[in-house]
Design a protein around this motif. Structure first.
Motif, PDB file in Angstrom:
ATOM      1  N   LEU A 118       0.786  -1.160   0.020  1.00  0.00           N
ATOM      2  CA  LEU A 118      -0.117   0.157   0.154  1.00  0.00           C
ATOM      3  C   LEU A 118       0.856   1.393   0.027  1.00  0.00           C
ATOM      4  CD1 LEU A 118      -2.736  -1.101   2.471  1.00  0.00           C
ATOM      5  CD2 LEU A 118      -3.256  -0.759   0.140  1.00  0.00           C
ATOM      6  N   LEU A 119       2.063   1.222   0.827  1.00  0.00           N
ATOM      7  CA  LEU A 119       2.845   2.483   0.879  1.00  0.00           C
ATOM      8  C   LEU A 119       3.389   2.715  -0.368  1.00  0.00           C
ATOM      9  CD1 LEU A 119       3.911   4.665   2.470  1.00  0.00           C
ATOM     10  CD2 LEU A 119       5.752   3.089   3.547  1.00  0.00           C
ATOM     11  N   SER A 120       3.873   1.423  -1.104  1.00  0.00           N
ATOM     12  CA  SER A 120       4.434   1.550  -2.297  1.00  0.00           C
ATOM     13  C   SER A 120       3.614   2.560  -3.538  1.00  0.00           C
ATOM     14  CB  SER A 120       4.740   0.137  -3.142  1.00  0.00           C
ATOM     15  OG  SER A 120       5.600  -0.582  -2.138  1.00  0.00           O
ATOM     16  N   LEU A 121       2.330   2.318  -3.289  1.00  0.00           N
ATOM     17  CA  LEU A 121       1.512   3.169  -3.991  1.00  0.00           C
ATOM     18  C   LEU A 121       1.784   4.747  -4.032  1.00  0.00           C
ATOM     19  CD1 LEU A 121      -2.122   1.557  -3.918  1.00  0.00           C
ATOM     20  CD2 LEU A 121      -0.381   1.157  -5.588  1.00  0.00           C
ATOM     21  N   LEU A 122       2.505   5.033  -3.051  1.00  0.00           N
ATOM     22  CA  LEU A 122       2.419   6.546  -2.627  1.00  0.00           C
ATOM     23  C   LEU A 122       3.808   6.849  -2.960  1.00  0.00           C
ATOM     24  CD1 LEU A 122       0.877   6.693   0.898  1.00  0.00           C
ATOM     25  CD2 LEU A 122      -0.143   7.447  -1.433  1.00  0.00           C
ATOM     26  N   VAL A 123       4.757   5.849  -2.866  1.00  0.00           N
ATOM     27  CA  VAL A 123       6.241   6.358  -3.228  1.00  0.00           C
ATOM     28  C   VAL A 123       6.828   5.834  -4.752  1.00  0.00           C
ATOM     29  CG1 VAL A 123       6.742   6.446  -0.997  1.00  0.00           C
ATOM     30  CG2 VAL A 123       7.269   4.487  -1.886  1.00  0.00           C
ATOM     31  N   VAL A 124       6.319   4.754  -5.237  1.00  0.00           N
ATOM     32  CA  VAL A 124       7.068   4.225  -6.285  1.00  0.00           C
ATOM     33  C   VAL A 124       7.289   5.042  -7.457  1.00  0.00           C
ATOM     34  CG1 VAL A 124       5.202   3.093  -7.511  1.00  0.00           C
ATOM     35  CG2 VAL A 124       7.337   1.858  -7.452  1.00  0.00           C
ATOM     36  N   GLU A 125       6.338   5.966  -7.618  1.00  0.00           N
ATOM     37  CA  GLU A 125       6.508   6.862  -8.841  1.00  0.00           C
ATOM     38  C   GLU A 125       6.965   8.529  -8.457  1.00  0.00           C
ATOM     39  OE1 GLU A 125       6.273   6.170 -11.806  1.00  0.00           O
ATOM     40  OE2 GLU A 125       5.028   4.432 -12.068  1.00  0.00           O
ATOM     41  N   ARG A 126       7.149   8.344  -7.203  1.00  0.00           N
ATOM     42  CA  ARG A 126       7.597   9.956  -6.757  1.00  0.00           C
ATOM     43  C   ARG A 126       9.233   9.567  -6.468  1.00  0.00           C
ATOM     44  NH1 ARG A 126       2.414   9.638  -4.770  1.00  0.00           N
ATOM     45  NH2 ARG A 126       1.263  11.671  -4.937  1.00  0.00           N
ATOM     46  N   VAL A 127       9.838   8.670  -6.039  1.00  0.00           N
ATOM     47  CA  VAL A 127      11.092   8.395  -5.763  1.00  0.00           C
ATOM     48  C   VAL A 127      11.690   7.531  -6.972  1.00  0.00           C
ATOM     49  CG1 VAL A 127      12.822   7.570  -4.256  1.00  0.00           C
ATOM     50  CG2 VAL A 127      10.558   8.491  -3.192  1.00  0.00           C
ATOM     51  N   ASP A 128      12.904   7.906  -7.407  1.00  0.00           N
ATOM     52  CA  ASP A 128      13.298   7.174  -8.489  1.00  0.00           C
ATOM     53  C   ASP A 128      13.601   5.790  -7.962  1.00  0.00           C
ATOM     54  OD1 ASP A 128      15.322   7.771 -11.052  1.00  0.00           O
ATOM     55  OD2 ASP A 128      15.826   5.926 -10.138  1.00  0.00           O
ATOM     56  N   ARG A 129      13.133   4.675  -8.746  1.00  0.00           N
ATOM     57  CA  ARG A 129      13.190   3.248  -8.511  1.00  0.00           C
ATOM     58  C   ARG A 129      14.607   2.976  -8.170  1.00  0.00           C
ATOM     59  NH1 ARG A 129       8.577   4.503 -11.407  1.00  0.00           N
ATOM     60  NH2 ARG A 129       9.292   3.968 -13.249  1.00  0.00           N
ATOM     61  N   LYS A 130      15.661   3.576  -8.736  1.00  0.00           N
ATOM     62  CA  LYS A 130      17.003   3.266  -8.271  1.00  0.00           C
ATOM     63  C   LYS A 130      17.219   3.241  -6.863  1.00  0.00           C
ATOM     64  CE  LYS A 130      21.588   4.581  -9.342  1.00  0.00           C
ATOM     65  NZ  LYS A 130      22.866   5.146 -10.420  1.00  0.00           N
ATOM     66  N   TRP A 131      17.069   4.522  -6.350  1.00  0.00           N
ATOM     67  CA  TRP A 131      17.005   4.981  -4.971  1.00  0.00           C
ATOM     68  C   TRP A 131      16.157   4.503  -4.054  1.00  0.00           C
ATOM     69  CZ3 TRP A 131      21.823   5.910  -5.149  1.00  0.00           C
ATOM     70  CH2 TRP A 131      22.598   6.567  -6.166  1.00  0.00           C
ATOM     71  N   LEU A 132      15.195   4.185  -4.583  1.00  0.00           N
ATOM     72  CA  LEU A 132      14.022   3.471  -3.704  1.00  0.00           C
ATOM     73  C   LEU A 132      14.429   2.122  -3.444  1.00  0.00           C
ATOM     74  CD1 LEU A 132      11.305   3.617  -2.311  1.00  0.00           C
ATOM     75  CD2 LEU A 132      10.372   2.984  -4.487  1.00  0.00           C
ATOM     76  N   ILE A 133      15.104   1.333  -4.434  1.00  0.00           N
ATOM     77  CA  ILE A 133      15.798   0.002  -4.245  1.00  0.00           C
ATOM     78  C   ILE A 133      16.847   0.086  -3.150  1.00  0.00           C
ATOM     79  CG2 ILE A 133      16.897  -1.798  -5.170  1.00  0.00           C
ATOM     80  CD1 ILE A 133      15.474  -1.390  -7.552  1.00  0.00           C
ATOM     81  N   VAL A 134      17.792   1.030  -3.357  1.00  0.00           N
ATOM     82  CA  VAL A 134      18.829   1.271  -2.544  1.00  0.00           C
ATOM     83  C   VAL A 134      18.413   1.504  -1.086  1.00  0.00           C
ATOM     84  CG1 VAL A 134      20.940   2.913  -2.221  1.00  0.00           C
ATOM     85  CG2 VAL A 134      20.758   2.133  -4.132  1.00  0.00           C
ATOM     86  N   SER A 135      17.374   2.459  -0.946  1.00  0.00           N
ATOM     87  CA  SER A 135      16.979   3.148   0.478  1.00  0.00           C
ATOM     88  C   SER A 135      16.339   1.972   1.269  1.00  0.00           C
ATOM     89  CB  SER A 135      16.238   4.407   0.423  1.00  0.00           C
ATOM     90  OG  SER A 135      15.231   3.962  -0.325  1.00  0.00           O
ATOM     91  N   SER A 136      15.561   0.923   0.600  1.00  0.00           N
ATOM     92  CA  SER A 136      14.677  -0.064   1.189  1.00  0.00           C
ATOM     93  C   SER A 136      15.732  -1.138   1.423  1.00  0.00           C
ATOM     94  CB  SER A 136      13.603  -0.498   0.048  1.00  0.00           C
ATOM     95  OG  SER A 136      14.226  -0.854  -1.001  1.00  0.00           O
ATOM     96  N   ALA A 137      16.733  -1.446   0.751  1.00  0.00           N
ATOM     97  CA  ALA A 137      17.858  -2.500   0.826  1.00  0.00           C
ATOM     98  C   ALA A 137      18.526  -2.020   2.303  1.00  0.00           C
ATOM     99  CB  ALA A 137      18.685  -2.702  -0.115  1.00  0.00           C
ATOM    100  N   PHE A 138      18.924  -0.674   2.351  1.00  0.00           N
ATOM    101  CA  PHE A 138      19.672  -0.257   3.427  1.00  0.00           C
ATOM    102  C   PHE A 138      18.806  -0.563   4.848  1.00  0.00           C
ATOM    103  CE2 PHE A 138      20.163   2.954   6.522  1.00  0.00           C
ATOM    104  CZ  PHE A 138      21.557   2.855   7.137  1.00  0.00           C
TER     105      PHE A 138
END
Length: 271
Positions: A118-138
């Motif tokens: 559900l939260l992905s719906l809010l952030v997946v188009e607002r944050v570049d996928r590259k950095w979303l993967i990096v930050s969530s992996a961290f």
């Protein structure tokens, strides 16, 4: 829903079904005009290739960088995503909790999966996928280590929910990402091959993580998971392209300079 899902016009064009692609694109335009009123001018993008995509072309200079980046990512991401989800009851048992308590804590921890989507719906188009993967992996590394060191029911459930929440943001982001970093005619081959490596890793994972858990404990096991997340952060952060809010043609500016022959023609000509 699956029956009514439209085919990709790009894919239809790539296999020579140009009229179908044109009709479908026109329908999309009509729907957009009804919603937004007007459309921007069409960008003239030259078609680089059409037809079949032989597997060996993933290793040409045009694609080998993205191919290897995605392979490393897929081998490592399984350790983080499935290493927690599939082994958490065993981890809790290793901490000394009863089967009933382990299942209860696991069920509560898994509430993070739908919340993360559900939260992905809010952030997946607002944050570049590259950095979303990096930050969530961290965050998966941080929350995983915290879960491994947790000593009370409250902290176990808290870090369990946080881990599953960010892991589904991570999963949703990379599934979109792997589908957009290769052009349409290469996408299924490139993404499917890389993702199959993650299935092999998931089969090997118990033989790596369970011995660590048995010999050294939950914190050591999550240290291995955190190390996999560090590799992902470096791999994606250093070598992955940015994709958010970009047309696919711009994301895929890595050009394929050859011509793939279609039909019964089996040869490939590379300039």
């Amino acid at each position: 829903m699956r029956r009514d899902l439209p085919e990709s016009p790009r894919w239809l064009e790539s296999v020579g079904r140009v009229e179908e692609a044109r009709e479908l694109a026109s329908k999309f335009e009509e729907d957009a005009i009804r919603t937004h009123g007007t459309l921007p001018d069409v960008e003239d993008v030259p078609i680089k290739v059409s037809g079949l995509f032989p597997f060996r072309l993933l290793f040409t200079r045009e694609y080998i960088g993205r191919t290897m980046m995605l392979w490393v990512f897929q081998i490592m991401q399984t350790i983080g995503y499935y290493g927690f989800g599939s082994l958490v009851p065993i981890i809790l048992a290793a901490k000394g909790y009863t089967v009933i308590n382990s299942l209860q804590y696991t069920a509560l921890s898994y509430l993070g999966y739908p919340l993360g989507s559900l939260l992905s719906l809010l952030v997946v188009e607002r944050v570049d996928r590259k950095w979303l993967i990096v930050s969530s992996a961290f965050l998966m590394g941080v929350f995983g280590l915290s879960f491994g060191m947790a000593g009370s029911a409250e902290t176990i459930i808290t870090f369990g929910v946080l881990y599953t929440l960010v892991s589904n943001i991570f999963s949703n982001a990379f599934h979109i990402f792997q589908a957009e970093i290769f052009p349409t005619f290469a996408r299924a081959t490139a993404a499917g091959t890389a993702y199959s490596l993650s299935r092999l890793t998931s089969g090997l994972m118990p033989f790596v993580l369970l011995p660590v858990l048995k010999l050294y404990g939950a914190t050591a096991m999550f240290t291995v998971v955190a190390a996999a997340m560090v590799i992902i952060i470096l791999d994606i952060g250093m070598f992955a392209p940015k994709t958010a809010r970009k047309p696919l043609e711009h994301v895929n500016e890595v050009p394929y300079t050859g011509t793939v022959l279609t039909g019964q023609q089996q040869s490939t000509q590379i300039e």
